[in-house]
Structure formats: structure tokens, C-alpha cells
Design a protein around this motif. Sequence first.
Motif, short mmCIF file in Angstrom:
data_model
loop_
_atom_site.label_atom_id
_atom_site.label_comp_id
_atom_site.label_asym_id
_atom_site.label_seq_id
_atom_site.Cartn_x
_atom_site.Cartn_y
_atom_site.Cartn_z
N ILE A 170 26.72 14.59 19.29
CA ILE A 170 27.68 13.69 19.18
C ILE A 170 27.99 13.41 17.69
CG2 ILE A 170 28.31 11.19 19.69
CD1 ILE A 170 25.76 11.30 21.70
N GLU A 171 29.45 13.22 17.42
CA GLU A 171 29.87 13.19 16.02
C GLU A 171 28.92 11.84 15.41
OE1 GLU A 171 33.88 12.82 15.47
OE2 GLU A 171 34.21 14.93 16.41
N GLY A 172 29.00 11.64 14.04
CA GLY A 172 28.28 10.60 13.29
C GLY A 172 28.90 9.10 13.80
N ASP A 173 30.11 9.15 14.68
CA ASP A 173 30.43 7.76 14.98
C ASP A 173 29.95 7.21 16.00
OD1 ASP A 173 31.57 9.50 16.97
OD2 ASP A 173 33.68 9.08 16.83
N GLY A 174 28.97 8.21 16.86
CA GLY A 174 28.10 7.64 17.96
C GLY A 174 28.94 7.61 19.35
N ASN A 175 29.98 8.19 19.17
CA ASN A 175 30.92 8.12 20.43
C ASN A 175 31.85 9.44 21.01
OD1 ASN A 175 32.06 6.69 22.71
ND2 ASN A 175 33.77 6.09 21.63
N PHE B 209 19.41 6.77 25.13
CA PHE B 209 19.72 6.55 23.63
C PHE B 209 20.80 5.52 23.24
CE2 PHE B 209 18.09 10.83 24.13
CZ PHE B 209 17.19 10.84 23.04
N GLY B 210 21.08 4.84 24.15
CA GLY B 210 22.35 3.78 24.01
C GLY B 210 22.10 3.11 22.87
N GLU B 211 20.84 2.23 22.55
CA GLU B 211 20.68 1.40 21.45
C GLU B 211 20.70 2.21 20.36
OE1 GLU B 211 20.62 -1.89 21.88
OE2 GLU B 211 20.11 -2.38 23.92
N TYR B 212 20.29 3.39 20.16
CA TYR B 212 20.33 4.13 19.09
C TYR B 212 21.56 4.42 18.64
CZ TYR B 212 19.48 8.30 16.27
OH TYR B 212 19.62 9.24 15.19
N LEU B 213 22.43 4.91 19.67
CA LEU B 213 23.92 5.21 19.28
C LEU B 213 24.58 4.03 19.13
CD1 LEU B 213 24.56 8.03 22.10
CD2 LEU B 213 24.14 8.33 19.76
N ALA B 214 24.37 2.85 19.38
CA ALA B 214 25.04 1.79 19.23
C ALA B 214 24.97 1.45 17.55
CB ALA B 214 24.60 0.31 19.81
N GLY B 215 23.88 1.71 16.91
CA GLY B 215 24.01 1.52 15.48
C GLY B 215 25.02 2.42 14.71
N PHE B 216 25.20 3.50 15.20
CA PHE B 216 26.33 4.47 14.45
C PHE B 216 27.54 3.88 14.63
CE2 PHE B 216 22.61 7.33 15.04
CZ PHE B 216 22.37 7.72 13.66
N SER C 69 28.37 0.88 14.99
CA SER C 69 28.56 -0.30 14.27
C SER C 69 28.72 -0.13 13.00
CB SER C 69 27.27 -1.53 14.67
OG SER C 69 26.00 -0.91 14.05
N GLY C 70 28.56 0.88 12.39
CA GLY C 70 28.53 1.48 11.12
C GLY C 70 27.36 1.18 10.18
N VAL C 71 26.05 0.50 11.18
CA VAL C 71 25.00 0.17 10.18
C VAL C 71 23.79 1.45 10.56
CG1 VAL C 71 23.15 -1.27 10.26
CG2 VAL C 71 25.63 -2.16 10.76
N SER C 72 23.46 2.02 9.69
CA SER C 72 22.49 3.26 9.54
C SER C 72 21.36 2.41 10.21
CB SER C 72 22.21 3.78 8.33
OG SER C 72 21.32 2.86 7.50
N GLN C 73 20.39 3.31 10.75
CA GLN C 73 19.09 3.09 11.24
C GLN C 73 18.01 2.56 10.23
OE1 GLN C 73 18.61 3.05 15.04
NE2 GLN C 73 20.49 3.48 14.64
N GLU C 74 18.18 3.14 9.19
CA GLU C 74 17.47 2.64 7.94
C GLU C 74 17.83 1.04 7.67
OE1 GLU C 74 18.36 5.69 8.33
OE2 GLU C 74 16.60 6.87 8.13
N GLU C 75 19.11 0.93 7.48
CA GLU C 75 19.69 -0.22 7.16
C GLU C 75 19.24 -1.31 7.99
OE1 GLU C 75 23.51 0.81 4.66
OE2 GLU C 75 23.80 0.48 6.60
N ALA C 76 19.37 -1.03 9.67
CA ALA C 76 18.91 -1.99 10.35
C ALA C 76 17.45 -2.34 10.40
CB ALA C 76 19.26 -1.37 11.97
N GLN C 77 16.45 -1.32 10.23
CA GLN C 77 15.09 -1.61 10.05
C GLN C 77 14.75 -2.37 8.69
OE1 GLN C 77 14.20 2.92 10.80
NE2 GLN C 77 12.78 1.91 12.00
#
Length: 271
Positions: free
Chosen positions: A154-159, A243-250, A252-260
Motif C-alpha cells: 500500500i502506498e504511504g497514504d495508507g489507502n 491493520f485498520g488502526e495501523y493504516l489509519a495513522g498514515f 491521518s498524516g500522523v506517523s506511528q512514532e509521533e502518535a506514540q
Amino acid sequence: MAQGNNSIKKILIVAFSLCIVCSVIVSTAAVALRPMQQLNEELDRKTNILNVANLYEPGIDVEQAFSEITARVVDLRTGEYNDDFDPDTFDHFQASRDPASSRTLSGDRDIAGLSRQENYATVYLVGDPEDPEQIILPIRGQGLWGLMRGYMSIEGDGNTIVGITYYEHSETPGLGAEVNNPRWQAQWEGKKIYSDEESLIPTIRVARGSGSGEHQVDGLSGATLTSNGVTNMVQFWLSPEGFGEYLAGFRSGVSQEEAQEADVELEAEGA
């Protein structure tokens, strides 16, 4: 008096000795060749990952090409990365069989026919891990004759889907086995997983007949049950169950590191 060559005792002795010798040879060969088999399995895994990301070309140095890909372990329950496991050795498929590291699925929650699902899974990020060009997810589910295992990129847009591939299945040649036909796989490129940025419910599916729009691909002719299996599989793994919750971060434009980091700050403020 010496026994004849056709005596039962001699026949049994020869047969038993032959079995022992053959067992030793086979066991020795299995042990000696196991490291080579593991290397070939690892090479095949990396080749499939590069292939689904459209990064594989015949004759390339697979190890060098794979160096551009970063593996991370994701907690499927939260969509966040977990650094307690080594992504290079963690086997999420084996983890799904361990009650301590997986959960039971039943009814409408088990549309992919898995029975059990692991709590953690390995994903592969192409390019900058902080802002990846592609996100490669492992997927699996029941086809007509058994479990199908593969990858979706999947592209980096998560969609937006880049590609899909299967490295293990037992579908009927010429029918369900067309999941590995490059022409059919090519239809997935550019398709959208979700109907809008806020949704966690995937709408991508394999159509009955010709697919239309950005959320459908053509069905497999004469293989309705395999087509249904692919739909159920991708919808399961791209939903909050997978992986729905994981892809939602992408999306939204917020990286996983930023969310954590935001979660840690909130916990610190609460303390």
C-alpha cells in the motif's frame, strides 16, 4: 547348517539393516541441508516482498535491494509499533498458534476463516521508515481448498494499493490459481481500500464478473469461492481486526512514532 539366502531370518536382517542405513542417510542429509533450506526460504520471502512492491527484477541482488526495506513489528490491537520483538526473526504465523500471543476468532469476526489471530505482526516499510513510500502487509485467509498466504503493498497514504501477491495456496490450476496471474494482479494497482479518510471499514473487493470503480477488481472466472476468499481476506486484514488502526495513522498524516510520542506525553501529563 548354514541358512539359505531365502530364509525368513536373513530376509528380515537384510531388510532391517537396509532401513537403518537409509534412515541414517536421510536424517544426515536433512540436517546438513537445513541451513541451505532456511536460506532459500528467506530469499524467497524477500523476493516476494520486493515483487509486491514492484521492486523486483530478474537478476538483481535481492539482499541489496531488500536493504531499502525496514521491518517493524506492529501491535494489531493498537496499531502501534512494538520493539519487544526482533522483526527479522519474529514469526507472526507461529505466534497465531500460541494462545499466549494470539486470540480466538469466531462468527462474523472470522470472515477470513483463521480461527486464531496473532496479537503482533511484521510489516515492511519501503524507503524512509518515518515517512514510507510503501507499506507491505502480510495477509492470509481461506480459499477454496486451503489457506492462502501472501502480501499486499500500500502506498504511504495508507489507502492506495500498489500490488498483491500470493506465495502459498492450493487453489485449482487455471481457475482459483489465477490469483498469481500477473494480469489479474495488475488490476489491484491504484485501487482504493477505504471510501473516505475517516472510515476504518474497507470497501475494496473482488467483484462477481467485471469490477468497476476504484474499489473493485475483476472476479476470477469459474472461481467464485476463491474470489470470495480473497475479498474476505483483504477486508479482514484491512479492517480494525487486522491493520485498520495501523493504516489509519498514515491516512491521518500522523506517523506511528509521533502518535506514540503523543501518548507518552499524555501519560506523563496525567501522572
